[in-house]
Write an enzyme that holds these catalytic residues in place. Structure first.
Site, PDB file in Angstrom:
ATOM      1  N   LYS A  64       1.284  -7.135 -75.635  1.00  0.00           N
ATOM      2  CA  LYS A  64       2.270  -7.201 -74.553  1.00  0.00           C
ATOM      3  C   LYS A  64       3.229  -8.346 -74.869  1.00  0.00           C
ATOM      4  O   LYS A  64       2.841  -9.339 -75.487  1.00  0.00           O
ATOM      5  CB  LYS A  64       1.578  -7.483 -73.207  1.00  0.00           C
ATOM      6  CG  LYS A  64       2.371  -7.015 -72.006  1.00  0.00           C
ATOM      7  CD  LYS A  64       2.174  -5.533 -71.744  1.00  0.00           C
ATOM      8  CE  LYS A  64       2.795  -5.117 -70.420  1.00  0.00           C
ATOM      9  NZ  LYS A  64       2.426  -3.745 -70.055  1.00  0.00           N
ATOM     10  N   GLY A  80       4.102   3.551 -52.030  1.00  0.00           N
ATOM     11  CA  GLY A  80       5.065   3.391 -53.114  1.00  0.00           C
ATOM     12  C   GLY A  80       5.463   4.733 -53.673  1.00  0.00           C
ATOM     13  O   GLY A  80       4.683   5.392 -54.350  1.00  0.00           O
ATOM     14  N   VAL A  81       6.691   5.178 -53.350  1.00  0.00           N
ATOM     15  CA  VAL A  81       7.145   6.503 -53.807  1.00  0.00           C
ATOM     16  C   VAL A  81       8.408   6.356 -54.666  1.00  0.00           C
ATOM     17  O   VAL A  81       9.397   7.056 -54.471  1.00  0.00           O
ATOM     18  CB  VAL A  81       7.364   7.481 -52.626  1.00  0.00           C
ATOM     19  CG1 VAL A  81       6.037   7.957 -52.081  1.00  0.00           C
ATOM     20  CG2 VAL A  81       8.204   6.847 -51.520  1.00  0.00           C
ATOM     21  N   GLY A  82       8.332   5.411 -55.601  1.00  0.00           N
ATOM     22  CA  GLY A  82       9.422   5.213 -56.555  1.00  0.00           C
ATOM     23  C   GLY A  82       9.278   6.168 -57.709  1.00  0.00           C
ATOM     24  O   GLY A  82       8.959   7.344 -57.529  1.00  0.00           O
ATOM     25  N   LYS A  83       9.489   5.655 -58.932  1.00  0.00           N
ATOM     26  CA  LYS A  83       9.526   6.518 -60.120  1.00  0.00           C
ATOM     27  C   LYS A  83       8.268   7.370 -60.268  1.00  0.00           C
ATOM     28  O   LYS A  83       8.345   8.566 -60.499  1.00  0.00           O
ATOM     29  CB  LYS A  83       9.711   5.652 -61.370  1.00  0.00           C
ATOM     30  CG  LYS A  83      11.126   5.154 -61.553  1.00  0.00           C
ATOM     31  CD  LYS A  83      11.402   4.689 -62.969  1.00  0.00           C
ATOM     32  CE  LYS A  83      10.586   3.492 -63.350  1.00  0.00           C
ATOM     33  NZ  LYS A  83      10.977   2.956 -64.680  1.00  0.00           N
TER      34      LYS A  83
END
Length: 362
Positions: free
Chosen positions: A90, A190-193
């Protein structure tokens, strides 16, 4: 005379045995562009380290190093459980991407990644996007998460959501003896991407869905497409919704903590967010309440499966077939947890560690 105050703390963190140690940590600085970055390679036992680049305004350099170390270690486990021939790595770029991100900085960062000769393969993470990876790729061939126009796979959220859905099906199979979500009440925070794609899968399978999101525009977008979806005013209200079967945290980490677990009404937790357990004791708290936890780094691996495939010439159908195996992997973790008398998160760690240990012996 260089001031090395605190260097001992950094070295202790790097070499500490309880975290399995890291193979390599590179501190990168390019004064001309303002780049300050940390690249952490946890393991290359299974192959080149693969993991995203996080661009974030850390309060201190030490905080950035700690994040890179923790995130890279997590990628070793995620890649091992996804069946990929990749170790964990990372990178973090220190600073506010809205103010310091530039083409010059990204090109300089690409040169640093390239200097590792393929030991680390980078991709998108918080604060970096497909367009950024297109720039990085101009100075570094070991870059994934690029746009289709530049030989990449583009947005990885589609397969991430598909993998979480497979993990949910496996959870339903384990708890209720049937892999369908038909008639189940599922809460998505959470209903993002990723979350919006997950909602589509759930509705197609016949689930009843309740959502929440801090961004009103995300909620409006779901409501416009799926008026049958219920909306909770907050995550706190969502997790207390009566009759929940499954809770899917798809926003920030630490969603499962000392405050949320005691009031959670769902019987299963399976979502896309990274690092859902606020601290190691939470998995026992879930088990004590007979709440099944599908380890996040197992079920959300669809994205890393997709970017890894770019290295071989991206093929969506091949990736989707690999992501579908998350169903079997999740079931195997639940079986191992039951057999060993441990929580699923601990069982997943054991399986990943076993794969990495076996690879080192060859």
């Amino acid at each position: 005379m260089t001031d090395v105050t605190g260097a001992d703390d950094v070295l202790h963190t790097l070499f500490r045995a309880d975290q399995g140690g890291h193979e390599q940590v590179v501190l990168c600085q390019d004064r001309a562009s303002g780049l300050k970055a940390v690249i952490a390679i946890h393991s290359t036992a299974l192959g080149p380290a693969l993991g995203g680049t996080r661009f974030y305004p850390y309060a201190t350099e030490a905080e950035a190093v700690a994040d890179a170390l923790n995130l890279s270690r997590g990628m070793s486990y995620k890649n091992a459980m996804a069946g990929l021939d990749h170790g964990g790595g990372k990178a973090v770029i220190i600073g506010d991407p809205d103010t310091i991100k530039s083409e010059e900085l990204l090109l300089a960062y690409g040169r640093f990644v390239a200097s590792l000769g393929g030991r680390y393969v980078t991709a998108c993470d918080v604060g970096t996007y497909v367009a950024d990876m297109d720039v990085v790729a101009r100075t570094c061939q070991w870059t994934t998460g690029r746009s289709p126009e530049n030989g990449g796979a583009g947005d990885s959220s589609v397969l991430t959501a598909f993998g979480v859905f497979q993990g949910m099906r496996a959870s339903a199979q384990h708890v209720w003896g049937d892999p369908t979500l038909r008639g189940r009440k599922v809460a998505v925070a959470g209903v993002g991407k990723v979350g919006r794609h997950l909602v589509d899968h759930l509705l197609s399978d016949g689930a009843e869905v309740v959502i929440t999101d801090v961004r009103e525009e995300s909620v409006r977008a779901i409501a416009a497409r799926h008026p049958e979806v219920a909306v909770a005013p907050s995550t706190d209200a969502l997790i207390r919704t009566e009759g929940l079967d499954i809770y899917a945290p798809c926003a920030l980490g630490g969603a499962l903590n000392d405050e949320s677990v005691p009031v959670l009404t769902a019987k299963v937790v399976c979502g896309a967010a990274n690092n859902q357990l606020a601290h190691p004791g939470v998995e026992k708290d879930l088990a004590d309440r007979a709440i099944l936890y599908a380890p996040d780094y197992v079920v959300n691996a669809g994205g890393v499966i997709q970017v890894a495939d770019e290295l071989h010439g991206f093929d969506f159908d091949r990736c989707k077939a690999k992501a579908a195996k998350i169903f079997d992997t999740t079931l195997a973790i639940f079986a191992r947890a039951k057999e060993d008398g441990i929580p699923p998160a601990a069982a997943a760690d054991r399986i990943a560690e076993q794969r990495m240990a076996e690879a080192r012996q060859h």
